[in-house]
Design an enzyme around this catalytic site. Structure first.
Site, PDB file in Angstrom:
ATOM      1  CE  LYS A  31      -0.998  -0.159   4.923  1.00  0.00           C
ATOM      2  NZ  LYS A  31       0.066   0.732   5.367  1.00  0.00           N
ATOM      3  CB  THR A  32       4.015   2.147   1.705  1.00  0.00           C
ATOM      4  OG1 THR A  32       3.473   1.508   2.869  1.00  0.00           O
ATOM      5  CG2 THR A  32       4.665   3.424   2.117  1.00  0.00           C
ATOM      6  CG  ASP A 216      -0.439   5.145   4.521  1.00  0.00           C
ATOM      7  OD1 ASP A 216      -1.123   4.116   4.347  1.00  0.00           O
ATOM      8  OD2 ASP A 216       0.799   5.127   4.635  1.00  0.00           O
ATOM      9  CD  GLN A 247      -1.222  -3.997   8.957  1.00  0.00           C
ATOM     10  OE1 GLN A 247      -0.201  -3.537   9.427  1.00  0.00           O
ATOM     11  NE2 GLN A 247      -1.395  -4.141   7.655  1.00  0.00           N
ATOM     12  NE  ARG A 590       4.359  -5.194  10.687  1.00  0.00           N
ATOM     13  CZ  ARG A 590       3.804  -4.667   9.604  1.00  0.00           C
ATOM     14  NH1 ARG A 590       4.425  -3.741   8.911  1.00  0.00           N
ATOM     15  NH2 ARG A 590       2.630  -5.057   9.167  1.00  0.00           N
TER      16      ARG A 590
END
Ligand SMILES: Nc1ncnc2c1ncn2[C@@H]1O[C@H](COP(=O)(O)OP(=O)(O)OP(=O)(O)O)[C@@H](O)[C@H]1O
Length: 702
Positions: A31-32, A216, A247, A590
C-alpha cells in the site's frame, strides 16, 4: 512513467484518480508503494501540481519515508510538504487562517515539554502539588476535556468571555495558553476545525486548493481526522483512503476503524498479495487473525516459495528466553545476516529488561526504537539511586532522590546543604545527618528522608535486597508515586526491576548476595559505553513496529496475560481482545524470512499467576509451526484456565455452538438452538419445553 513493477490491483489503485476510492490493503501488500506511485502518477501523467495534493500519513517518520519514495519517482524539486501528518497539515492551515480568530500568524506550537511547564505554572499559581505525577495527571485531564472541542469558542478566543474568576485549573491553563497565543497538539486540530467550520471563505479556499486527498493507515484515523479529510474533499470529491482493518491498533486512544469499514466509496480495490513474508509466516498470521469475529475476512496470499516454519521456543525462565534470542542472533549473524536485519518485538516496554541485559552481556549492539533503554528510564534510575545512596552514600544519588517524591526541600535548602558539605569536606548525606537540627536544615522532609535511609541501612542485612527494595518502595512513597501516575509503564517497569532482583537473589543464593554485589553487577548495564555506530538490532514495542519490515523478527514475552494483555482484556472485553489479536497480526507480518515466537515459565505480575503460553501461539495452524525447547503440554491447560478467568463469557462463546447440550442451574438440561455472539446470548430449547435466551456464562456444557 514506469508502472510495470506494480501488480494489477496496485495499478488499478494508482490509476483510479477520481472519486471516493477505498483501498483495503492486507499487510505487506504494497500500500505504501501504491500510494507513492499514485502521487507520482498524478504529477507525472496528469500534470497535477503537488501543491494541490494532500497526502496524510500517520507519523512524521512515515511522512518522511513517503517523501523520499516520491522524490525518486517525480522530477526533481517536484514534491512539496503537503505530504505530512494531519497535525502538520493543520499547522499549515492555521498559519494562513488563524488571524480570523484574532491569533497572530506566528502563534506558538507547544511541544510536550512546554505543555508540562505551563501545567506546572498553573499548579504553582494555585499552590498545588507539582510533582511529576500530578503534572502528568493534570495534562491527561486537559487532553480529556479538550476532546469536546467546544472549549475553543468558549474559552480560547480573544473575545471569549472573561473566565479568570472560574476556579478551575483547566480554564486557568487555557487562559495562559491564550495569553501566549500558544496551541498544543489537541488545539491544532480543534482550531483548524473551528475555523474551517465557521469561515466559509477559508473552507472554500482549502477545498478548492486540494484537488486530491490521500489518507494512509486510515483504519487508525480518529473522528476529527475523518471529519477534516471529508470536509476538505467536498468540492473535488477525490478522496483516496488506504487501510487495513486487521491492523487497527489504536482504538484505545480514539481511532475509529469502523469509519473505514463504513466509508461510502465509489469504488473498492483490494490488495491481497503479500510481497513481504514467506508462505509459512503469512499462514501463521492469517490463522491467528481468523479468530477475530468482528472482521471482514480477506485472503492474503503470497507467491514466494516455501521456506522455514515459524518457530515457537518455550523457555524454563525469562533468562533462558533472553539467552535463546541472543544465541539465535549470534548463530544467524554467523551465517551472513547483519545485526540490522533483526527486530525484537514485545507487547510492553518493561519486557525489554531481560533482553537488553542479555544483549549487553553478549556484546550485541542494539537500539531501543522510539523508546528509552530500561536502565535509563526515570523510575528505574530513581530506585537504583536510592539503593546506591543506602549502600554508598554518594552525592549524585542523593541529589537525584532527596526530593523524589517531593519532600519540599527546595533550592535554598540544597544550596545551604552543599555549602556546609564543602566546609565539612563530607558527603551531602552525612552533612545532612550531622546538621539536621540546625535551623535551615531542620525540616520535616529532611527528617523523614534521613529516617528512611537509616532504616533501610539497618534492615538491609536482615531482609535481603528484595525485602529492602519492597520496604523502600513503600516507605519512600515511590510506589505511591508510580501508582498514581497514569502512565502504567512506570509501574510495570518498577515491578519488573523488583522481579529481576528476586531472580538475581534466587540465582546467586549459593554465593554471597549483597546489595553491594548487586549494584556492582547492575552497573555493567547502566554505565555502558554506547558510542558504536555499526549495525544494530532493533528492539521495540509492537506499536512502534507498525509499517516497518525486517528479515528476522522475534516476538518475545508471548505469555497469556502479557500478550494478550490481561488489563486490556479485562477492561475492554471482546473488543480489547480483538485489538490485541490485531496487534499480534501486525507483529507477525513485520517478518520477511524468519519469525520466532518466544515465551517462558515463571511468575506473571499482570495476572498474579504462573506464566503460561499465549493463546495466540495455539491459534497458529499446526503445519506452519515448530516448537523448540521442551515444554510440558499440560501448560496449555494453564493457558485455558487463565483465558477462562480473564473473560468467562468469551470462553463460553468459544465453547458453545448450535446443537450443544447444556445445563442451567434452574431450568435444567437443554440444547442450544441459536447463537447470538454479539450479545453473548444463546437460545436454548430446554427439555421441559421452555425456550429461553440465556447469557453464556450461566450455561455449562453437559
Ligand atoms: N508489486 C510489487 N512487486 C514487488 N515487491 C513489492 C510490490 N509491492 C510491494 N512490494 C514490496 O513488498 C513489501 C511491502 O510493501 P509495503 O511496505 O508498501 O506494504 P504495506 O502494505 O505498506 O505493508 P504494511 O501495511 O504491512 O506495513 C515492500 O518490501 C515492497 O517493496
Amino acid at each position: 512513467m514506469e508502472l510495470s513493477s506494480l501488480n494489477k490491483q496496485q495499478l488499478e489503485a494508482v490509476c483510479a484518480t477520481e472519486g471516493r476510492i477505498r483501498v483495503v490493503a492486507g499487510a505487506g501488500s504494497g500500500k505504501t508503494r501504491a500510494l507513492a506511485y499514485r502521487y507520482a502518477y498524478l504529477v507525472n501523467e496528469l500534470g497535477i501540481s503537488p501543491a494541490n495534493i494532500l497526502c496524510l500519513t500517520f507519523t512524521n517518520k512515515a511522512a518522511q519515508e513517503m517523501r523520499q519514495r516520491i522524490a525518486k519517482l517525480v522530477p526533481e524539486g517536484n514534491f512539496n510538504d503537503f505530504i505530512c501528518t494531519i497535525h502538520a497539515f493543520c499547522v499549515k492551515v492555521l498559519r494562513k487562517e488563524i488571524y480570523r480568530v484574532g491569533y497572530p500568524k506566528s502563534f506558538v506550537v507547544l511541544d510536550e515539554e512546554d505543555a508540562k511547564a505551563l501545567a506546572k505554572e498553573v499548579l504553582e499559581d494555585v499552590n498545588e502539588d507539582r510533582t511529576e505525577t500530578t503534572v502528568q495527571n493534570f495534562l491527561n485531564e486537559i487532553a480529556q476535556r479538550k476532546a469536546d472541542q467546544t472549549y475553543v469558542g468558549q474559552y480560547m478566543l480573544p473575545d471569549s468571555p472573561l473566565v479568570s474568576s472560574v476556579s478551575d485549573n483547566f480554564v486557568r491553563y487555557l487562559e495562559k495558553q491564550k495569553r501566549g497565543f500558544a496551541l498544543d497538539f489537541n488545539d491544532i486540530i480543534a482550531f483548524a476545525i473551528y475555523i474551517l467550520d465557521r469561515f466559509a471563505s477559508a473552507r472554500e479556499y482549502w477545498q478548492k486548493e486540494l484537488n486530491y486527498i490521500m489518507v494512509d493507515e486510515a483504519q487508525d484515523c480518529s473522528g476529527s481526522d475523518w471529519y477534516i479529510a471529508d470536509l476538505l474533499s467536498k468540492r473535488h470529491n477525490n478522496l483516496f483512503i488506504v487501510g487495513d482493518p486487521d491492523q487497527a491498533i489504536y482504538e484505545w486512544r480514539g481511532a475509529k476503524p469502523d469509519l473505514f469499514v463504513s466509508f461510502k466509496s465509489d469504488r473498492d480495490i483490494i490488495l491481497n498479495q503479500n510481497y513481504r513474508s514467506t508462505p509459512e509466516i503469512l499462514d501463521a498470521a492469517n490463522s491467528i487473525i481468523a479468530n477475530n469475529k468482528n472482521r471482514i475476512p480477506k485472503d492474503l496470499f503470497t507467491r514466494r516459495p516455501l521456506s522455514t516454519k515459524v518457530v515457537h521456543f518455550h523457555a524454563k525462565n525469562e533468562k533462558e528466553e533472553a539467552e535463546y534470542v541472543a544465541r539465535k542472533i549470534v548463530e544467524m549473524a554467523g551465517q551472513g545476516s547483519s545485526l540490522s536485519d533483526f527486530a525484537i518485538l514485545f507487547r510492553a516496554a518493561y519486557l525489554s529488561r531481560g533482553l537488553e541485559q542479555e544483549l549487553m552481556k553478549c556484546k550485541l549492539d542494539y537500539t531501543m526504537w522510539g523508546g528509552v533503554r530500561f536502565f535509563d528510564r526515570k523510575e528505574i534510575k530513581d530506585v537504583l539511586s536510592y539503593l546506591q545512596l543506602i549502600e554508598f552514600g554518594n552525592d549524585l544519588a542523593f541529589e537525584r532522590v532527596v526530593n523524589v517524591p517531593s519532600r519540599k526541600l527546595g533550592k535554598a535548602f540544597l544550596s545551604e546543604l552543599r555549602k556546609r558539605a564543602s566546609v565539612d569536606g563530607s558527603s551531602l548525606y552525612d552533612t545532612l545527618k550531622r546538621h539536621i537540627n540546625d535551623k535551615p536544615l531542620n525540616r520535616p522532609g529532611a527528617h523523614e528522608f534521613v529516617a528512611l535511609i537509616e532504616n533501610c541501612r539497618s534492615y538491609k542485612m536482615a531482609v535481603g535486597i528484595t525485602g529492602l527494595m519492597t520496604y523502600l518502595l513503600d516507605e519512600s512513597g515511590l510506589m505511591r508515586l508510580v501508582r498514581e501516575d497514569e502512565d502504567e509503564d512506570r509501574l510495570e517497569n518498577v515491578e519488573e526491576l523488583l522481579q529481576s532482583i528476586m531472580a538475581y537473589e534466587e540465582e546467586n543464593k549459593e554465593d554471597d548476595v549483597t546489595l553491594q554485589n548487586y549494584l556492582q553487577d547492575v552497573a555493567l548495564y547502566t554505565n555502558l559505553d554506547r558510542k558504536s555506530v555499526g549495525p544494530r538490532i532493533r528492539l521495540m514495542t509492537i506499536h512502534q513496529s507498525k509499517g516497518l519490515e525486517f528479515p528476522h523478527v522475534f516476538i518475545t514475552g508471548l505469555n497469556e496475560g502479557i500478550f494478550p494483555s490481561a488489563r486490556t482484556v479485562r477492561e475492554r472485553r471482546v473488543s480489547g481482545l480483538e485489538e490485541e489479536r490485531r496487534l499480534m497480526y501486525v507483529a507477525a507480518t513485520r517478518a520477511e524470512k524468519t519469525l520466532i515466537l518466544t515465551e517462558s515459565e515463571g511468575f506473571n505480575m499482570a495476572t498474579k499467576t504462573n506464566k503460561y503460553p499465549s493463546r495466540f501461539i495455539a491459534e497458529i495452524k499446526k503445519g506452519c509451526l515448530v516448537t523448540e525447547g521442551t515444554m510440558d503440554e499440560t501448560l496449555w491447560e494453564g493457558t485455558r484456565e487463565l483465558m477462562r478467568s480473564l473473560m468467562p463469557e468469551e470462553w463460553t462463546e468459544q465453547a458453545l455452538k448450535k446443537g450443544d447440550k447444556v445445563v442451567h442451574k434452574v431450568f435444567g438440561g437443554g440444547t442450544v438452538a441459536a447463537v447470538n455472539l454479539q450479545q453473548d446470548a444463546y437460545e436454548v430449547h430446554f427439555e421441559n419445553g421452555d425456550i429461553r435466551n440465556i447469557r453464556g456464562k450461566f450455561l455449562s456444557l453437559c
